[in-house]
Design a protein around this motif. Structure first.
Motif, PDB file in Angstrom:
ATOM      1  N   GLU A 155       0.870  -1.163  -0.095  1.00  0.00           N
ATOM      2  CA  GLU A 155       0.075  -0.053   0.033  1.00  0.00           C
ATOM      3  C   GLU A 155       0.792   1.302   0.089  1.00  0.00           C
ATOM      4  O   GLU A 155       1.864   1.309   0.856  1.00  0.00           O
ATOM      5  CB  GLU A 155      -0.985  -0.051   1.125  1.00  0.00           C
ATOM      6  N   TRP A 156       0.548   2.165  -0.851  1.00  0.00           N
ATOM      7  CA  TRP A 156       1.294   3.319  -0.967  1.00  0.00           C
ATOM      8  C   TRP A 156       0.285   4.688  -0.383  1.00  0.00           C
ATOM      9  O   TRP A 156      -0.908   4.782  -0.820  1.00  0.00           O
ATOM     10  CB  TRP A 156       1.360   3.975  -2.462  1.00  0.00           C
ATOM     11  N   PRO A 157       0.720   5.360   0.434  1.00  0.00           N
ATOM     12  CA  PRO A 157      -0.002   6.624   1.079  1.00  0.00           C
ATOM     13  C   PRO A 157      -0.408   7.612   0.041  1.00  0.00           C
ATOM     14  O   PRO A 157       0.126   7.455  -1.228  1.00  0.00           O
ATOM     15  CB  PRO A 157       0.729   7.162   1.932  1.00  0.00           C
ATOM     16  N   ALA A 158      -1.339   8.280   0.224  1.00  0.00           N
ATOM     17  CA  ALA A 158      -1.796   9.413  -0.881  1.00  0.00           C
ATOM     18  C   ALA A 158      -0.610  10.027  -1.083  1.00  0.00           C
ATOM     19  O   ALA A 158       0.054  10.675  -0.028  1.00  0.00           O
ATOM     20  CB  ALA A 158      -2.889  10.073  -0.509  1.00  0.00           C
ATOM     21  N   GLY A 159      -0.398  10.486  -2.187  1.00  0.00           N
ATOM     22  CA  GLY A 159       0.857  11.671  -2.590  1.00  0.00           C
ATOM     23  C   GLY A 159       1.942  10.903  -2.925  1.00  0.00           C
ATOM     24  O   GLY A 159       3.041  11.813  -3.236  1.00  0.00           O
ATOM     25  N   THR A 160       2.071   9.732  -2.887  1.00  0.00           N
ATOM     26  CA  THR A 160       3.314   9.075  -3.132  1.00  0.00           C
ATOM     27  C   THR A 160       3.764   9.137  -4.569  1.00  0.00           C
ATOM     28  O   THR A 160       3.004   9.074  -5.465  1.00  0.00           O
ATOM     29  CB  THR A 160       3.426   7.540  -2.904  1.00  0.00           C
ATOM     30  N   ARG A 161       5.197   9.752  -4.704  1.00  0.00           N
ATOM     31  CA  ARG A 161       5.402  10.032  -6.217  1.00  0.00           C
ATOM     32  C   ARG A 161       6.054   8.908  -6.672  1.00  0.00           C
ATOM     33  O   ARG A 161       6.882   7.961  -6.228  1.00  0.00           O
ATOM     34  CB  ARG A 161       6.467  10.958  -6.112  1.00  0.00           C
ATOM     35  N   ALA A 162       5.708   8.601  -7.880  1.00  0.00           N
ATOM     36  CA  ALA A 162       6.202   7.360  -8.756  1.00  0.00           C
ATOM     37  C   ALA A 162       5.977   5.826  -7.815  1.00  0.00           C
ATOM     38  O   ALA A 162       7.092   5.313  -7.572  1.00  0.00           O
ATOM     39  CB  ALA A 162       7.558   7.540  -9.161  1.00  0.00           C
ATOM     40  N   PRO A 163       4.988   5.415  -7.533  1.00  0.00           N
ATOM     41  CA  PRO A 163       4.844   4.160  -6.640  1.00  0.00           C
ATOM     42  C   PRO A 163       5.513   3.082  -7.534  1.00  0.00           C
ATOM     43  O   PRO A 163       5.535   2.828  -8.351  1.00  0.00           O
ATOM     44  CB  PRO A 163       3.644   4.051  -6.282  1.00  0.00           C
TER      45      PRO A 163
END
Length: 403
Positions: A155-163
């Motif tokens: 899971e990547w939090p909101a706003g993560t750049r280039a997950p």
């Protein structure tokens, strides 16, 4: 993560379905710099005391993973290995494959989640090593308590750049060969057998029942009944004619990874009272049986479904009607391989699940009929989870490995 740690963690998840081995970030930096591998750590006994590295314990408790360098996202690797129990007789030596799954998701203002199916553990396949890295917020193994499917969840939090996420699996497989000369006790629970007698697919049940009766005729024993159904499905999968209109599309599908032919075989078996199930999976390497039945390198679209049926005194018998039809269509197989694929699985392939439906942990609310490849989803503002389909870039690379 070596085999001992994987078995401990997967076993712990089996005891507590829906629990997660979480690899949580120890900082809030969402930089997309390359991740370093992390080491397992146990809490210090006293305040200010330095934490000592710890081995994964056999109970499969959560291991807190930390970056080995500042401002680096966490990665997972646990060492320690114990050989798997010896397989049943008449099985060949282990083959080994490396499978690398890469996720490069689009930038999003909302949280993103990914699920990567992990091959199941049994006598003919095993996970020998598992490593991961990426700029996710948390990641780990999760199991669906209903279907039993094990997935690697990130899971990547909101706003993560280039997950990003990279998962490396090392798999061991060995041929699965059914021997009709060997009879014995075949323990299986009544619950499992009943589950695999339920109606399957969108096809009309009265059509299936009538067709199954016509195919099997006066045959009353499960083994020859299943063989008659197998031959019928392969024949009509090759000719793509002469079948009831309601199941014609499933028999004639050419790019469905075998889901149609495996599904029709299972549905017809169930219609005449034989427990049967489809098995989802992934091709991993070239075939020693026929040129068209293998894949290597980019296997992103090389998912393939097989089937099993249960016969008294024999247990679960493997079959592959889709590959039998494919080999005759594309390679001009004379029929020898077709006969062999009734009771044989070439293990240049890894099985995921035999369930009729899967609930993804923290995924969409509804059950999914098929999970045979990595999936990516976005968490909407109202909390709902929306699968992204091809919007995310997910690649799978597989190759045979030595040793």
């Amino acid at each position: 993560m070596k085999r001992r740690a994987f078995l401990a963690l997967a076993g712990g998840l089996a005891v507590a379905p829906g629990s997660v081995l979480a690899a949580k970030k120890t900082n809030t930096n969402t930089s997309s710099k390359p991740a370093a591998k992390a080491t397992a750590k146990k809490p210090a006994g006293k305040a200010g005391a330095k934490a000592a590295p710890a081995k994964s314990n056999a109970r499969g408790n959560t291991a807190n993973l930390r970056p080995s360098a500042p401002n680096q996202p966490p990665a997972g690797h646990v060492t320690g290995m114990r050989p798997a129990p010896l397989p049943r007789p008449r099985q060949q030596s282990w083959r080994h494959y490396d499978l690398v799954v890469k996720v490069a998701a689009p930038d999003s203002g909302q949280p993103l989640r990914a699920w990567i199916p992990v091959p199941s553990e049994n006598d003919w396949q095993r996970v020998e090593d598992l490593d991961w890295q990426g700029n996710y917020g948390k990641a780990g193994l999760r199991r669906d308590g209903d279907s039993g499917l094990l997935t690697f969840f990130a899971e990547w939090p909101a706003g993560t750049r280039a997950p990003t996420l990279e998962l490396k699996l090392r798999l061991g497989t060995r041929q699965r060969l059914f021997d009709i000369t060997r009879r014995g006790a075949t323990p299986e629970t009544e619950e499992v057998l009943n589950q695999n007698l339920q109606s399957l697919g969108p096809w009309p049940q009265d059509v299936l029942a009538e067709l199954a009766e016509r195919i099997t005729g006066r045959i009353r024993e499960p083994m020859p009944q299943a063989l008659a159904i197998y031959d019928w499905v392969v024949d009509h999968g090759i000719s793509c004619s002469g079948a009831p209109e309601s199941i014609q599309a499933a028999l004639c599908a050419r790019n469905d990874g075998g889901t149609g032919l495996a599904g029709i075989f299972v549905a017809l078996c169930r219609a005449c009272g034989i427990p049967a199930r489809r098995v989802s999976g992934q091709r991993l390497g070239p075939s020693r049986q026929s040129p068209s039945l293998g894949a290597s390198g980019d296997v992103s679209t090389a998912q393939h479904w097989r089937a099993e049926f249960h016969a008294p005194f024999y247990g679960w018998v493997p079959v592959d009607p889709a590959d039998a039809a494919l080999a005759q269509r594309q390679d001009g197989d004379s029929g020898a391989l077709r006969k062999r694929l009734f009771g044989f699985w070439e293990m240049n392939w890894a099985a995921y699940s035999s369930a009729d439906g899967v609930h993804l942990p923290q995924g969409p609310g509804e059950s999914l009929p098929v999970v045979d490849r990595p999936l990516l989803a976005q968490v909407e503002r109202d909390g709902s989870v929306r699968l992204l389909g091809r919007q995310g870039s997910i690649s799978l690379e597989a190759r045979p490995s030595e040793g």
